[in-house]
Scaffold this motif. Sequence first.
Motif, PDB file in Angstrom:
ATOM      1  N   THR A  70       0.842  -1.199   0.000  1.00 27.22           N
ATOM      2  CA  THR A  70       0.000   0.000   0.000  1.00 27.22           C
ATOM      3  C   THR A  70       0.875   1.245   0.000  1.00 27.22           C
ATOM      4  OG1 THR A  70      -0.093   0.171   2.409  1.00 27.22           O
ATOM      5  CG2 THR A  70      -1.764  -1.219   1.348  1.00 27.22           C
ATOM      6  N   GLU A  71       0.274   2.356  -0.360  1.00 24.88           N
ATOM      7  CA  GLU A  71       1.005   3.625  -0.374  1.00 24.88           C
ATOM      8  C   GLU A  71       1.486   3.974   1.037  1.00 24.88           C
ATOM      9  OE1 GLU A  71       0.502   7.870  -2.751  1.00 24.88           O
ATOM     10  OE2 GLU A  71      -1.269   6.707  -2.231  1.00 24.88           O
ATOM     11  N   MET A  72       0.675   3.647   2.046  1.00 20.54           N
ATOM     12  CA  MET A  72       1.053   3.947   3.422  1.00 20.54           C
ATOM     13  C   MET A  72       2.267   3.120   3.873  1.00 20.54           C
ATOM     14  SD  MET A  72       0.608   5.998   5.813  1.00 20.54           S
ATOM     15  CE  MET A  72      -0.823   6.828   5.163  1.00 20.54           C
ATOM     16  N   GLN A  73       2.378   1.886   3.369  1.00 18.54           N
ATOM     17  CA  GLN A  73       3.550   1.060   3.704  1.00 18.54           C
ATOM     18  C   GLN A  73       4.830   1.673   3.141  1.00 18.54           C
ATOM     19  OE1 GLN A  73       1.915  -2.688   2.189  1.00 18.54           O
ATOM     20  NE2 GLN A  73       2.211  -3.607   4.212  1.00 18.54           N
ATOM     21  N   ILE A  74       4.755   2.207   1.934  1.00 15.38           N
ATOM     22  CA  ILE A  74       5.918   2.894   1.339  1.00 15.38           C
ATOM     23  C   ILE A  74       6.307   4.088   2.203  1.00 15.38           C
ATOM     24  CG2 ILE A  74       6.724   4.252  -0.633  1.00 15.38           C
ATOM     25  CD1 ILE A  74       5.033   2.489  -2.439  1.00 15.38           C
ATOM     26  N   ILE A  75       5.301   4.848   2.631  1.00 19.58           N
ATOM     27  CA  ILE A  75       5.551   6.021   3.468  1.00 19.58           C
ATOM     28  C   ILE A  75       6.249   5.615   4.765  1.00 19.58           C
ATOM     29  CG2 ILE A  75       4.373   7.757   4.907  1.00 19.58           C
ATOM     30  CD1 ILE A  75       2.371   8.099   2.582  1.00 19.58           C
ATOM     31  N   GLU A  76       5.764   4.533   5.385  1.00 21.59           N
ATOM     32  CA  GLU A  76       6.350   4.080   6.659  1.00 21.59           C
ATOM     33  C   GLU A  76       7.812   3.645   6.478  1.00 21.59           C
ATOM     34  OE1 GLU A  76       3.677   1.051   7.895  1.00 21.59           O
ATOM     35  OE2 GLU A  76       2.160   2.454   8.629  1.00 21.59           O
ATOM     36  N   VAL A  77       8.111   2.953   5.363  1.00 21.93           N
ATOM     37  CA  VAL A  77       9.483   2.522   5.098  1.00 21.93           C
ATOM     38  C   VAL A  77      10.415   3.720   4.960  1.00 21.93           C
ATOM     39  CG1 VAL A  77      10.977   1.471   3.346  1.00 21.93           C
ATOM     40  CG2 VAL A  77       8.928   0.272   4.101  1.00 21.93           C
ATOM     41  N   LEU A  78       9.997   4.704   4.161  1.00 22.50           N
ATOM     42  CA  LEU A  78      10.822   5.889   3.936  1.00 22.50           C
ATOM     43  C   LEU A  78      10.978   6.710   5.213  1.00 22.50           C
ATOM     44  CD1 LEU A  78       9.410   6.938   0.457  1.00 22.50           C
ATOM     45  CD2 LEU A  78      11.635   5.929   0.910  1.00 22.50           C
ATOM     46  N   GLU A  79       9.907   6.745   5.997  1.00 20.27           N
ATOM     47  CA  GLU A  79       9.941   7.542   7.231  1.00 20.27           C
ATOM     48  C   GLU A  79      10.879   6.919   8.268  1.00 20.27           C
ATOM     49  OE1 GLU A  79       6.751   9.896  10.068  1.00 20.27           O
ATOM     50  OE2 GLU A  79       6.071   8.180   8.890  1.00 20.27           O
ATOM     51  N   PHE A  80      10.789   5.605   8.472  1.00 26.80           N
ATOM     52  CA  PHE A  80      11.553   4.958   9.533  1.00 26.80           C
ATOM     53  C   PHE A  80      12.978   4.583   9.113  1.00 26.80           C
ATOM     54  CE2 PHE A  80       7.131   3.903  10.895  1.00 26.80           C
ATOM     55  CZ  PHE A  80       7.122   4.742  11.991  1.00 26.80           C
ATOM     56  N   GLN A  81      13.167   4.192   7.847  1.00 25.22           N
ATOM     57  CA  GLN A  81      14.495   3.735   7.437  1.00 25.22           C
ATOM     58  C   GLN A  81      15.388   4.868   6.944  1.00 25.22           C
ATOM     59  OE1 GLN A  81      15.128   0.139   5.437  1.00 25.22           O
ATOM     60  NE2 GLN A  81      13.366  -0.921   6.292  1.00 25.22           N
ATOM     61  N   LEU A  82      14.789   5.903   6.376  1.00 28.53           N
ATOM     62  CA  LEU A  82      15.609   7.009   5.870  1.00 28.53           C
ATOM     63  C   LEU A  82      15.438   8.294   6.666  1.00 28.53           C
ATOM     64  CD1 LEU A  82      15.251   6.651   1.991  1.00 28.53           C
ATOM     65  CD2 LEU A  82      17.119   5.889   3.440  1.00 28.53           C
ATOM     66  N   GLY A  83      14.466   8.289   7.588  1.00 25.25           N
ATOM     67  CA  GLY A  83      14.242   9.482   8.395  1.00 25.25           C
ATOM     68  C   GLY A  83      13.574  10.609   7.636  1.00 25.25           C
ATOM     69  N   ILE A  84      12.909  10.289   6.499  1.00 22.32           N
ATOM     70  CA  ILE A  84      12.168  11.310   5.755  1.00 22.32           C
ATOM     71  C   ILE A  84      10.789  11.450   6.399  1.00 22.32           C
ATOM     72  CG2 ILE A  84      11.172  11.964   3.528  1.00 22.32           C
ATOM     73  CD1 ILE A  84      13.361  10.316   2.185  1.00 22.32           C
ATOM     74  N   PRO A  85      10.474  12.630   6.954  1.00 24.43           N
ATOM     75  CA  PRO A  85       9.203  12.764   7.676  1.00 24.43           C
ATOM     76  C   PRO A  85       7.996  12.664   6.756  1.00 24.43           C
ATOM     77  CG  PRO A  85      10.317  14.884   7.521  1.00 24.43           C
ATOM     78  CD  PRO A  85      11.266  13.864   6.989  1.00 24.43           C
ATOM     79  N   HIS A  86       6.878  12.226   7.350  1.00 22.54           N
ATOM     80  CA  HIS A  86       5.605  12.098   6.632  1.00 22.54           C
ATOM     81  C   HIS A  86       4.737  13.312   6.957  1.00 22.54           C
ATOM     82  CE1 HIS A  86       1.308  10.417   6.956  1.00 22.54           C
ATOM     83  NE2 HIS A  86       1.523  10.764   5.708  1.00 22.54           N
ATOM     84  N   MET A  87       4.052  13.845   5.966  1.00 18.88           N
ATOM     85  CA  MET A  87       3.181  15.003   6.182  1.00 18.88           C
ATOM     86  C   MET A  87       1.791  14.715   5.617  1.00 18.88           C
ATOM     87  SD  MET A  87       3.621  18.952   4.875  1.00 18.88           S
ATOM     88  CE  MET A  87       4.929  19.313   6.035  1.00 18.88           C
ATOM     89  N   ASP A  88       0.760  14.904   6.456  1.00 21.96           N
ATOM     90  CA  ASP A  88      -0.631  14.794   6.013  1.00 21.96           C
ATOM     91  C   ASP A  88      -1.070  16.172   5.534  1.00 21.96           C
ATOM     92  OD1 ASP A  88      -3.326  14.497   5.638  1.00 21.96           O
ATOM     93  OD2 ASP A  88      -3.695  13.370   7.465  1.00 21.96           O
ATOM     94  N   LEU A  89      -1.175  16.347   4.228  1.00 27.22           N
ATOM     95  CA  LEU A  89      -1.442  17.675   3.659  1.00 27.22           C
ATOM     96  C   LEU A  89      -2.829  18.201   4.012  1.00 27.22           C
ATOM     97  CD1 LEU A  89       0.201  17.361   0.127  1.00 27.22           C
ATOM     98  CD2 LEU A  89       1.058  18.592   2.116  1.00 27.22           C
ATOM     99  N   GLU A  90      -3.780  17.305   4.318  1.00 31.51           N
ATOM    100  CA  GLU A  90      -5.116  17.761   4.684  1.00 31.51           C
ATOM    101  C   GLU A  90      -5.096  18.521   6.009  1.00 31.51           C
ATOM    102  OE1 GLU A  90      -7.901  14.560   4.708  1.00 31.51           O
ATOM    103  OE2 GLU A  90      -8.424  14.869   2.613  1.00 31.51           O
ATOM    104  N   LYS A  91      -4.132  18.189   6.864  1.00 38.45           N
ATOM    105  CA  LYS A  91      -4.062  18.819   8.184  1.00 38.45           C
ATOM    106  C   LYS A  91      -3.019  19.930   8.246  1.00 38.45           C
ATOM    107  CE  LYS A  91      -5.400  14.511  10.470  1.00 38.45           C
ATOM    108  NZ  LYS A  91      -5.009  13.465  11.441  1.00 38.45           N
ATOM    109  N   HIS A  92      -2.300  20.149   7.154  1.00 34.58           N
ATOM    110  CA  HIS A  92      -1.197  21.115   7.170  1.00 34.58           C
ATOM    111  C   HIS A  92      -1.576  22.379   6.408  1.00 34.58           C
ATOM    112  CE1 HIS A  92       3.037  22.281   7.547  1.00 34.58           C
ATOM    113  NE2 HIS A  92       2.904  22.780   6.332  1.00 34.58           N
ATOM    114  N   TYR A  93      -1.398  23.540   7.042  1.00 34.39           N
ATOM    115  CA  TYR A  93      -1.670  24.809   6.374  1.00 34.39           C
ATOM    116  C   TYR A  93      -0.520  25.159   5.430  1.00 34.39           C
ATOM    117  CZ  TYR A  93      -1.890  29.788   5.502  1.00 34.39           C
ATOM    118  OH  TYR A  93      -1.895  31.010   4.875  1.00 34.39           O
TER     119      TYR A  93
END
Length: 558
Positions: free
Chosen positions: A47-70
């Motif tokens: 899933t797209e969320m699994q890709i996000i989790e891999v990049l976030e935890f293994q490379l330290g690239i933060p995840h951003m939810d654009l719906e909640k971000h101004y």
Amino acid sequence: MEKRKRLGDLLIEAELITLEQLSEALTIQRSSGKKIGEILTNSGLITEMQIIEVLEFQLGIPHMDLEKHYIDPDIPNLISEDLARRHTLIPVSKKANRLMVAMADPLNIFAIDDVKIATGLDVEPVISTGKGILDAIDEYYGKQSAEKAIEDFKSQYKVDNIENIDDEILDEINNAPVVRLVNSIIKQAVKSKASDIHIEPFESKIRVRFRIDGNLQEIMTPAKTTHSAIITRIKIMGKMNIAEKRLPQDGRVEINMDGQEIDLRISILPTVYGEKIVIRLLDRSNFLMSKSQLGFNNHNLDLLTNIMKNPNGIILVTGPTGSGKTTTLYTLLRELNKIDRNIITVEDPVEYRLNGINQVAVNNKAGLTFANALRSILRQDPDIIMIGEIRDSETAQIAVRAAITGHLVLSTMHTNDTASTVTRLMDMGIEPYLVSSSVVGIIAQRLVRRICSYCKVEYTPSEAERNILKIDKAVQLYKGKGCSYCNHTGYRGRISIHEIMTIGKELRIQIDNKEGVDILRKKASKNGTSSLRMNCEELVKNGVTTVKELLRVTYVID
């Protein structure tokens, strides 16, 4: 310098895919040119969320939810919409010489380089979902697209000269940038979940406003020189007379916008600075709702269920324009729609086509009015009749006649509450004894704005607010502090509030005696009717809406 790992390698390390699956995906990539992440998600392997989790935890690239971000609206404009769409990314913030960019693929070094070249800034990638990024691009570049269409149009046409339009010019306009401009405005309105578009001419500019959640918000101010072409384009869409500029006109068109069937009702009104346009947008999917989804609380749901058990009589849904009356009426119709019942409606126009129900559209030009249609319907052996609106004495008389001869009649009226509906029917010339014997229930409703779920915060109410709600200091209330998801209003979406009056024996006596609105209201309250204000107070205490909305929608002077 350490070599940057590729997405496929990271997914294998995380044991989310096998080497064989990666090889197959790479083969597909060579022939299709698609990104590896897109191929793997489309195939259902991850899933797209699994890709996000891999990049976030293994490379330290933060995840951003654009719906909640101004996002400051000026930030996306640092790059072109074409660049944003090509690489599925959007700039979200800027600090000194660093630009934070939300990316679907933060390992795409070519995309990062393109943004660096375009902005002259260092890029700090964050990861977000592809859908979230595309939605943000639609939102933040929507206005830019419309304004670009205006500039394209101004550069190609001397708009002020478009007065006497021949076929050649008409054909040219139909393929001009004005088409992109109007489409862009409509698309932006649909995306914003607006109910109406207002295009208003003034001395030196045009103002475009959207009605979102019941409130008007200014979206853009195109130059006055574009006005004639916008009017012409919209008249063509609505099949109206493009040469007529002195009289009001009405039109209608159905469009498909990103898979949504949208019905556009167009009204044109001459003003001192030119013709004003109001376009009402009706999303047909909103009509498919259940009673519980409409916002009825348990008490009102019980009252409504009992009213609908009547085999004959009139059930009225009342409220001002835009209060959701038609949606409620369709919900009741869908519940009453059974194989053993003949249901016929007469509407102006037919809002949504319901399977198993015979629907008639009013055509005033051809002489098919509500009253004329109703006379014919009564000869069609109906069990249930739905009248879009009772707006004159003749229609009211026929509706009453149908109700007292064994039919169940559903309709709407423009009145403020349940009690005033009774006096309005009398004002239309219906005798009190006919009102009391025909009307079985009245539902008054309004729409109030919901607090935005993304920026909802708790607060201690002021003394004035406590007095309004009759609560003590210990009770906490809620409000929206404003975020990009709700366009900094603190509200997102609406919910209906209701006041339901069932016409029982005691109320029938009061109506026969021609009692006033206040007496009818008191008697209805004793019989279990809770007012619109009481319903709204309940929502405020439950954290659904605010005191400000309570006062805006239900304020009355005692």
